[in-house]
Motif scaffolding. Sequence first.
Motif, PDB file in Angstrom:
ATOM      1  N   SER A 115      20.311 -31.217  41.010  1.00 26.02           N
ATOM      2  CA  SER A 115      19.239 -32.508  41.725  1.00 26.02           C
ATOM      3  C   SER A 115      18.687 -31.160  42.790  1.00 26.02           C
ATOM      4  O   SER A 115      18.281 -32.237  44.167  1.00 26.02           O
ATOM      5  N   PHE A 116      19.784 -31.278  43.387  1.00 31.38           N
ATOM      6  CA  PHE A 116      19.209 -30.216  44.932  1.00 31.38           C
ATOM      7  C   PHE A 116      19.991 -28.578  45.354  1.00 31.38           C
ATOM      8  O   PHE A 116      20.287 -27.963  44.283  1.00 31.38           O
ATOM      9  N   ASP A 117      19.033 -28.124  45.691  1.00 35.30           N
ATOM     10  CA  ASP A 117      18.508 -26.237  45.675  1.00 35.30           C
ATOM     11  C   ASP A 117      20.146 -25.734  46.753  1.00 35.30           C
ATOM     12  O   ASP A 117      20.753 -25.181  46.499  1.00 35.30           O
ATOM     13  N   VAL A 118      20.838 -27.152  47.475  1.00 34.49           N
ATOM     14  CA  VAL A 118      21.953 -27.047  49.008  1.00 34.49           C
ATOM     15  C   VAL A 118      22.208 -27.671  48.718  1.00 34.49           C
ATOM     16  O   VAL A 118      21.772 -28.887  48.968  1.00 34.49           O
ATOM     17  N   VAL A 119      24.318 -27.487  48.833  1.00 36.73           N
ATOM     18  CA  VAL A 119      24.835 -28.555  48.806  1.00 36.73           C
ATOM     19  C   VAL A 119      26.379 -28.170  49.324  1.00 36.73           C
ATOM     20  O   VAL A 119      26.354 -27.064  49.524  1.00 36.73           O
ATOM     21  N   LEU A 120      26.061 -28.842  50.861  1.00 38.07           N
ATOM     22  CA  LEU A 120      26.438 -28.835  51.419  1.00 38.07           C
ATOM     23  C   LEU A 120      27.894 -29.618  52.130  1.00 38.07           C
ATOM     24  O   LEU A 120      27.617 -31.272  51.820  1.00 38.07           O
ATOM     25  N   SER A 121      29.178 -29.650  53.071  1.00 43.19           N
ATOM     26  CA  SER A 121      29.967 -30.573  53.215  1.00 43.19           C
ATOM     27  C   SER A 121      30.756 -30.333  54.179  1.00 43.19           C
ATOM     28  O   SER A 121      31.301 -29.136  54.468  1.00 43.19           O
TER      29      SER A 121
END
Length: 278
Positions: A115-121
């Motif tokens: 569901s996301f184009d980019v996943v960050l942390s």
Amino acid sequence: MTDTVDATAADRALKARHRAMWGLGDYPAVARDLIPELGRVLVAAAGVRRGERVLDVAAGTGNAAVPAALTGAEVVASDLTPELFPAGREFAARAGAELAWEEADAEALPYADASFDVVLSCVGVMFAPHHQQAADELVRVCRPGGRIGLVSWTPEGFVGEMFRTMKPYAPPPPPGAQPPPLWGDEQHVRGLFGDRVTDVVARRRTVTTSGWETPEAWRDYWKSVYGPTIATYRNIADDPERVAALDRDLAALAARYDRGAGGTVLDWEYLVLTARRA
């Protein structure tokens, strides 16, 4: 069935302790005053663009989420500790950024697959105790062809050393938990993601922190603002000798890394890792 119920209850209790720990002290001040550049570094490394749907996992006060939103991306900042969100909303308002803030467990994200184009942390997901579960969730919610971007403290750097210094004084970790700085080891992260990602790029960088007259002044500041350190001191509060020993150990650590003249200056190493969802 009883084992499952017991495991679920233990996990809930663990997450409650984690949520409470990050609510201790003043983590918003740490993010604002010491490491504000880390989020910008991560957003640039991940190539966040206008119109993309972005999830910041374990976002805290939005160190990465806010600069991501400023690119014109549609951003969700998620965290297990919503007590951090008021400071995050203030940060976003000052920057002129609009984004959503949602309570979420990094090991069980409440979002649909892909569901996301980019996943960050940004120094966030690394503190989830079960690394494989957290990595699986990062991959699951990222669409095929999308990007995953992480900033994590390295095991060999100052923060990794600090966690090793505190370990003998801290409560024993729960079964299956792994040390947070392992996320700063490229090979560990590659192992977590496996062949589900491609185009892995990993670079070590440092952030310089200062503002203390002496290593002891850094220690006293840190034990008042940083949740994991506060929790460690609370664990030994009824043993003055151990408190004094931890005081000495943390000051000695800072003295070893101090490269300042007339004030304490510390370089904290971190790993920037980006990958593409296969």
